[in-house]
Design an enzyme around this catalytic site. Sequence first.
Site, PDB file in Angstrom:
ATOM      1  N   THR A   1       0.904  -1.153   0.000  1.00  0.00           N
ATOM      2  CA  THR A   1       0.000   0.000   0.000  1.00  0.00           C
ATOM      3  C   THR A   1       0.942   1.202   0.000  1.00  0.00           C
ATOM      4  OG1 THR A   1      -0.095   0.178   2.401  1.00  0.00           O
ATOM      5  CG2 THR A   1      -1.784  -1.194   1.371  1.00  0.00           C
ATOM      6  N   HIS A   2       0.558   2.259  -0.673  1.00  0.00           N
ATOM      7  CA  HIS A   2       1.438   3.441  -0.831  1.00  0.00           C
ATOM      8  C   HIS A   2       2.778   3.056  -1.447  1.00  0.00           C
ATOM      9  CE1 HIS A   2      -1.377   5.398   2.007  1.00  0.00           C
ATOM     10  NE2 HIS A   2      -1.319   4.230   2.641  1.00  0.00           N
TER      11      HIS A   2
ATOM     12  N   SER B   1      18.468  -1.392 -26.416  1.00  0.00           N
ATOM     13  CA  SER B   1      18.728   0.019 -26.681  1.00  0.00           C
ATOM     14  C   SER B   1      19.758   0.094 -27.802  1.00  0.00           C
ATOM     15  CB  SER B   1      19.273   0.682 -25.421  1.00  0.00           C
ATOM     16  OG  SER B   1      20.067   1.793 -25.757  1.00  0.00           O
TER      17      SER B   1
ATOM     18  N   LYS C   1      20.763  -2.935 -21.877  1.00  0.00           N
ATOM     19  CA  LYS C   1      19.332  -2.690 -21.682  1.00  0.00           C
ATOM     20  C   LYS C   1      18.433  -3.826 -22.187  1.00  0.00           C
ATOM     21  CE  LYS C   1      17.547   0.675 -20.378  1.00  0.00           C
ATOM     22  NZ  LYS C   1      17.424   2.080 -20.669  1.00  0.00           N
TER      23      LYS C   1
ATOM     24  N   GLU D   1       5.052  -0.716 -21.876  1.00  0.00           N
ATOM     25  CA  GLU D   1       5.041   0.757 -21.931  1.00  0.00           C
ATOM     26  C   GLU D   1       4.088   1.248 -23.022  1.00  0.00           C
ATOM     27  OE1 GLU D   1       9.114   2.291 -22.110  1.00  0.00           O
ATOM     28  OE2 GLU D   1       9.690   0.683 -20.752  1.00  0.00           O
TER      29      GLU D   1
END
Length: 457
Positions: A155-156, A277, A283, A290
């Site tokens: 949570t948070h 990348s 990467k 996304e």
Amino acid sequence: MAKMWAGRTDGLTDSLADDFNSSIGFDQRMYKQDITGSMAHAAMLAACNIITTDEADTLIGGLEEILSDIESGKLEIDMTCEDIHMFVEQVLTERLGDVGKKLHTARSRNDQVALDVRMYLREEVDTISSYIRELLSALVEKADEHKTTILPGYTHLQRAQPIVFGHHLMAYAMMLLRDLDRLSDCRKRMNISPIGCCALAGTTYATDRRFEAEKLGFDGICLNSLDGVSDRDFALELLSALSILMMHLSRFSEEIILWSSWEFKFIELSNAYTTGSSIMPQKKNSDMAELVRGKTGRVYGDLLSLLTTLKGLPLAYNKDMQEDKEGVFDACDTVKMCLPVFTGMISTMTVCADNMKAAAQKGFINATDLADYLVKKGLPFRTAYKISGQLVAKCIAEGKVLETLTLDEYKEFSPVFEDDLYGEIDLLTCVEKRISEGGTSPQSVEAQIRYVKEKLQ
Ligand code: ARG
């Protein structure tokens, strides 16, 4: 060339105005619905003795030929036509002569376009629903594999309580089930036929709208002709349902992206669903997730743009309504691209159970269970709470976790600690104790999986 509607004017429009006015670039994809609708219309006209059976047969034969010629590539859709409705009628008239001109009796492009869009979108709803079902199956399968895989629940975005990964996945399954429900609900209202509303006021011919609707697989007819040609609620409902679906996929994507980071490393996506990348050799990017997250904005935009287009329109048809199609088609196309990629990404990801467990341990999310243990051994809760806190502080200072402290170390804090403490603070024990319905216990996850599987049948 003069327009088919030349009469009141010479129909000789400026070529820029033509391009501006034309919708064939984006409504050509409804050619099948337009032709099928016209075949039913011809049959209805004959059934109501508005044209002869021979004429109807000729029209239907001509329309069938146009359909198969478009599909075989023999007939190219003419981009200089105003829209797909005009194109089909123009070709039909070229091929059949005067009888072709009878097809448009007792209808207008206003009810025709509303019909075509409803027919087109109901198929899209079916396709999208089947894609959601595939994603649900993939989720259920993964959840089943991870009924005892512990990770921190947050949570948070702070570690809160231990949960199992299957429980986390099933949360998304529940959302997707509701998405399916929303789509099927919106399909009900979509599947009402506007044909026969004509331009706006109905017609003087004794038509049989229900005959035509039934032929085209509709569940009923719009009962007010003004509403029938003006209503685009069905497209808005679909856009809303798709926006909510994308919002779910976007939240899920966000977690996939977080979990794939070095900081979390809870999962590793398959190479098939990641990119590298062009400059940083190390990467491995979660581009698919996304993009799903990114494309969500576009679907919201499609919803907002249609709401805005419609908000100031007087009844009935206005040309503004031609703007209904691109957005809703784009939203369907986008969702249809996202879902199968998402399903593939989920079913091929590797779950790093050790990292999930380590994160759960380092979160000391079993400290409450440790305090409860001491209470069971007879200590007052406040004392137990304090001892547990001190043990957590020791672990943090020494880079340890509660599970790895020795019994001797425990005994330094209280003599009541015995070997059985390890069972009490074991994270699996912690989740197994959460037996309330809908909780994270493996048996509850199993029940959820059964529920979703039943719903999918
Ligand atoms: N292309 C138009 C549309 O998409 C068809 C309806 C045109 N009707 C009219 N009266 N101009 O909305």
